[in-house]
Motif scaffolding. Structure first.
Motif, mmCIF file in Angstrom:
data_model
loop_
_atom_site.group_PDB
_atom_site.id
_atom_site.type_symbol
_atom_site.label_atom_id
_atom_site.label_comp_id
_atom_site.label_asym_id
_atom_site.label_seq_id
_atom_site.Cartn_x
_atom_site.Cartn_y
_atom_site.Cartn_z
ATOM 1 N N ASP A 138 -17.133 -4.659 106.722
ATOM 2 C CA ASP A 138 -16.893 -4.029 105.428
ATOM 3 C C ASP A 138 -18.079 -3.227 104.899
ATOM 4 N N THR A 139 -19.282 -3.742 105.105
ATOM 5 C CA THR A 139 -20.474 -3.034 104.623
ATOM 6 C C THR A 139 -20.610 -1.693 105.339
ATOM 7 N N ASP A 140 -20.476 -1.728 106.648
ATOM 8 C CA ASP A 140 -20.549 -0.487 107.427
ATOM 9 C C ASP A 140 -19.417 0.462 107.044
ATOM 10 N N ALA A 141 -18.236 -0.112 106.811
ATOM 11 C CA ALA A 141 -17.076 0.710 106.457
ATOM 12 C C ALA A 141 -17.355 1.511 105.187
ATOM 13 N N LYS A 142 -17.939 0.843 104.181
ATOM 14 C CA LYS A 142 -18.231 1.527 102.908
ATOM 15 C C LYS A 142 -19.245 2.638 103.099
ATOM 16 N N GLU A 143 -20.253 2.348 103.904
ATOM 17 C CA GLU A 143 -21.298 3.336 104.170
ATOM 18 C C GLU A 143 -20.711 4.548 104.911
ATOM 19 N N LEU A 144 -19.865 4.258 105.905
ATOM 20 C CA LEU A 144 -19.239 5.319 106.694
ATOM 21 C C LEU A 144 -18.293 6.169 105.842
ATOM 22 N N ALA A 145 -17.573 5.496 104.939
ATOM 23 C CA ALA A 145 -16.621 6.219 104.082
ATOM 24 C C ALA A 145 -17.348 7.266 103.242
ATOM 25 N N LYS A 146 -18.491 6.892 102.686
ATOM 26 C CA LYS A 146 -19.308 7.833 101.886
ATOM 27 C C LYS A 146 -19.750 9.010 102.744
ATOM 28 N N TYR A 147 -20.253 8.662 103.936
ATOM 29 C CA TYR A 147 -20.795 9.666 104.855
ATOM 30 C C TYR A 147 -19.713 10.667 105.283
ATOM 31 N N VAL A 148 -18.567 10.146 105.696
ATOM 32 C CA VAL A 148 -17.487 11.023 106.186
ATOM 33 C C VAL A 148 -16.913 11.860 105.042
ATOM 34 N N ALA A 149 -16.710 11.228 103.857
ATOM 35 C CA ALA A 149 -16.153 11.963 102.716
ATOM 36 C C ALA A 149 -17.100 13.057 102.240
ATOM 37 N N ASN A 150 -18.372 12.919 102.586
ATOM 38 C CA ASN A 150 -19.348 13.942 102.216
ATOM 39 C C ASN A 150 -19.535 14.940 103.366
ATOM 40 N N SER A 151 -18.467 15.147 104.159
ATOM 41 C CA SER A 151 -18.478 16.081 105.294
ATOM 42 C C SER A 151 -19.611 15.821 106.283
ATOM 43 N N LEU A 152 -19.943 14.543 106.474
ATOM 44 C CA LEU A 152 -20.975 14.119 107.425
ATOM 45 C C LEU A 152 -22.345 14.710 107.124
ATOM 46 N N LYS A 153 -22.581 14.916 105.813
ATOM 47 C CA LYS A 153 -23.917 15.377 105.410
ATOM 48 C C LYS A 153 -24.698 14.159 104.925
ATOM 49 N N GLY A 154 -26.010 14.294 104.898
ATOM 50 C CA GLY A 154 -26.841 13.185 104.443
ATOM 51 C C GLY A 154 -27.207 12.265 105.587
#
Ligand code: HEC
Ligand code: HEC
Length: 229
Positions: A138-154
């Motif tokens: 779940d922790t990784d999922a939340k982090e990945l969701a942010k990353y992907v929703a931000n067009s893989l920036k950051g």
């Protein structure tokens, strides 16, 4: 001769005997005919309305054939979008207050999270086995969701490794393995239109395939890319 006479008499008596019934049938029949005529007029009227949208789309299809460059594709895409997509996605593509996906972004954070947790099998025409659920915690999922929703920036989360095996390191997908989750490729838009999509936001129907030409779908993808924020 006698037979004919008998027959004539017979039909005469028949008319006398059943005259009320015959009148009734005339009335009912006449009334029925009237209803049928009125009904067909309504059908014709409806058909005309239908034909009207068809001729607009026929015109759009025709102009899409001439869309030889990015600028023309964008214009045709915008017009096609207004006719077929704006009812759900909104005139400006921002998703009509959450009724449909916001097209100024490739994907919403809650969509990514939902797909990681529950898996997804919408695009059966290209990825028949879909994406499995629960690949990361779940922790990784939340982090990945942010990353992907931000067009893989950051900052790239470590767990992106897991996703990259199918979606490619770039997030742009691998043919017949997994879709592009970084931007709206022509292929992705075509796939969504062919298969429809059921997700956390809602359900998109799959009836567009017969209505739109290949060029129109390309134009739609071009237009959607152009409104990215
Ligand atoms: C085994 C291959 C595979 C792996 C690993 C994988 N995916 Fe997927 N992914 C797919 C497939 C196939 C689809 C298309 C699913 C469908 O048909 O609905 C998909 C769809 C998606 C979608 C939805 C795309 C859309 O347009 O709706 C997102 C978001 C996504 N994956 C994110 C991830 C993330 C984040 C990870 C890492 C945790 C990941 N995927 C790992 C195969 C994979
Ligand atoms: C009946 C309403 C409706 C119509 C009409 C509609 N859509 Fe959608 N669309 C949706 C909904 C709802 C979603 C979000 C599904 C989800 O992820 O929960 C969506 C999602 C999408 C997505 C994102 C898919 C993804 O990868 O996450 C694309 C692309 C899309 N629509 C394109 C279009 C285009 C192009 C048109 C017009 C030709 C169109 N839609 C017409 C309701 C609609």
């Amino acid at each position: 001769m006698g037979v004919t006479y008998k027959n004539n008499r017979c039909s005469y008596i028949f008319i006398i005997k059943y005259r009320r019934k015959i009148m009734k049938y005339f009335f009912v029949g006449g009334f029925g005919l009237l209803v049928i005529i009125l009904f067909s007029k309504v059908i014709v009227a409806l058909e005309l309305v239908n034909l009207d949208t068809f001729s607009t789309n026929a015109e759009l299809k025709l102009s899409a054939v001439n869309a030889t460059n990015e600028k023309k594709l964008k214009i045709i895409g915008k017009q096609t979008y207004e006719v077929f997509c704006s009812s759900c996605h909104g005139m400006n593509g921002e998703g009509n207050n959450g009724k449909a996906h916001n097209h100024t972004k490739r994907i919403a954070e809650k969509t990514v999270l939902d797909i990681i947790q529950n898996g997804s099998n919408n695009f059966k025409s290209i990825y028949p086995s879909g994406m499995p659920a629960g690949l990361v915690n779940d922790t990784d999922a939340k982090e990945l969701a942010k990353y992907v929703a931000n067009s893989l920036k950051g900052k790239k989360p470590k767990s992106w490794m897991v996703c990259a095996t199918c979606h490619d390191e770039s997030g742009e997908g691998i043919s017949y393995v997994a879709p592009n989750i970084k931007e709206y490729s022509d292929e992705l838009v075509a796939t969504v239109l062919k298969n429809g999509k059921k997700g956390v936001i809602g359900t998109m129907p799959d009836f567009f395939w017969e209505k739109l030409s290949e060029m129109q779908i390309k134009a739609l993808a071009t237009y959607i890319r152009s409104i990215q924020k």
